[in-house]
Design a protein around this motif. Structure first.
Motif, PDB file in Angstrom:
ATOM      1  N   THR A  28     -62.371  -5.842  -7.687  1.00 30.56           N
ATOM      2  CA  THR A  28     -61.381  -6.158  -8.687  1.00 30.56           C
ATOM      3  C   THR A  28     -60.112  -5.817  -8.010  1.00 30.56           C
ATOM      4  O   THR A  28     -59.864  -5.092  -6.896  1.00 30.56           O
ATOM      5  CB  THR A  28     -61.543  -5.220  -9.770  1.00 30.56           C
ATOM      6  N   ARG A  29     -59.035  -6.357  -8.713  1.00 30.64           N
ATOM      7  CA  ARG A  29     -57.550  -6.033  -8.044  1.00 30.64           C
ATOM      8  C   ARG A  29     -57.258  -4.940  -9.019  1.00 30.64           C
ATOM      9  O   ARG A  29     -56.371  -4.290  -8.635  1.00 30.64           O
ATOM     10  CB  ARG A  29     -56.656  -7.202  -8.432  1.00 30.64           C
ATOM     11  N   SER A  30     -57.379  -4.787 -10.228  1.00 26.87           N
ATOM     12  CA  SER A  30     -56.987  -3.561 -11.101  1.00 26.87           C
ATOM     13  C   SER A  30     -58.254  -3.053 -11.767  1.00 26.87           C
ATOM     14  O   SER A  30     -59.312  -3.779 -11.986  1.00 26.87           O
ATOM     15  CB  SER A  30     -56.161  -4.225 -12.217  1.00 26.87           C
ATOM     16  N   THR A  75     -61.288  -2.055  -4.897  1.00 28.90           N
ATOM     17  CA  THR A  75     -60.430  -2.926  -5.154  1.00 28.90           C
ATOM     18  C   THR A  75     -60.193  -3.784  -3.840  1.00 28.90           C
ATOM     19  O   THR A  75     -60.567  -3.636  -2.840  1.00 28.90           O
ATOM     20  CB  THR A  75     -58.981  -2.028  -5.139  1.00 28.90           C
TER      21      THR A  75
END
Length: 212
Positions: free
Chosen positions: A31-33, A46
């Motif tokens: 994920t990015r966030s 991340t």
């Protein structure tokens, strides 16, 4: 299981079903966030650039399936920008995972209406991604849901979709009765992906009717 796009509407539903499934022993979310979800089976890593998975070297081994749910609406995007998200990103994940096991299941979430010969840009881009992923994985699948009803508190991150669903939500039961082959839910999509990962499926392109 590995899940990309776990903060999106489809990804939220898929992640929920993975965490509920007793035979799923671990879930890695790329994920990015942060998802904001806490669970003993869940681990998050991340990634800043989804076109380059080299920072995750060594993190992706030991998994049985990848559910690629990351996507965006094509509204307001030119073909180059849309291709980066809907082709470059999933293909980077596929290329990173393909050498790690020939039996690994890779599910790419596409959409109803995907067609290589379509006049619609998004449809052609996703058709290309489907084709190449299915060529890379003998257990590669393209999931093509139509209208997806968010369930169990799942919310769409795309503002217009969330607004549209809120408006038509009272009509969804009727739509499902009249046109069930075009309507599914986030939890049904998640369970169908798990079914494909457990025992495969006779069709590589999975429609809403197949998910049911």
């Amino acid at each position: 299981m590995i899940v990309f796009g776990a903060t999106g509407m489809v990804g939220q539903g898929v992640l929920r079903e993975c965490l509920l499934a007793p035979d799923v022993t671990g879930v890695l979310v790329v994920t990015r966030s942060p998802t904001g979800v806490e669970h003993p089976k869940l681990r998050e890593v991340t990634l800043d650039d989804f076109a380059d998975l080299s920072p995750l070297a060594g993190e992706l081994t030991g998994y049985d399936a990848c559910f690629y749910c990351l996507g965006v609406s094509s509204v307001g995007m030119d073909e180059a920008a849309y291709t980066r998200v809907s082709y470059d990103f999933p293909m980077a994940a596929a290329r990173a995972l393909a050498p790690l096991g020939e039996d690994l299941t890779f599910v790419y979430v596409s959409g109803e209406g995907t067609d290589a010969d379509s006049r619609l840009m998004w449809s052609r881009v996703k058709a290309r991604t489907e084709r190449e992923i299915m060529a890379m994985f003998r257990n590669g699948f393209a999931f093509r849901p139509g209208f997806i009803q968010p369930t169990h508190g799942v919310r769409a991150r795309t503002g217009w979709y969330d607004t549209a669903y809120t408006v038509i939500a009272p009509l969804v039961p009727l739509i499902r009765r009249v046109a069930p082959r075009y309507v599914t839910t986030t939890d049904e999509v998640g369970r169908a992906m798990l079914r494909a990962a457990r025992g495969g499926y006779p069709k590589r392109i999975v429609t809403t009717a197949d998910m049911h």
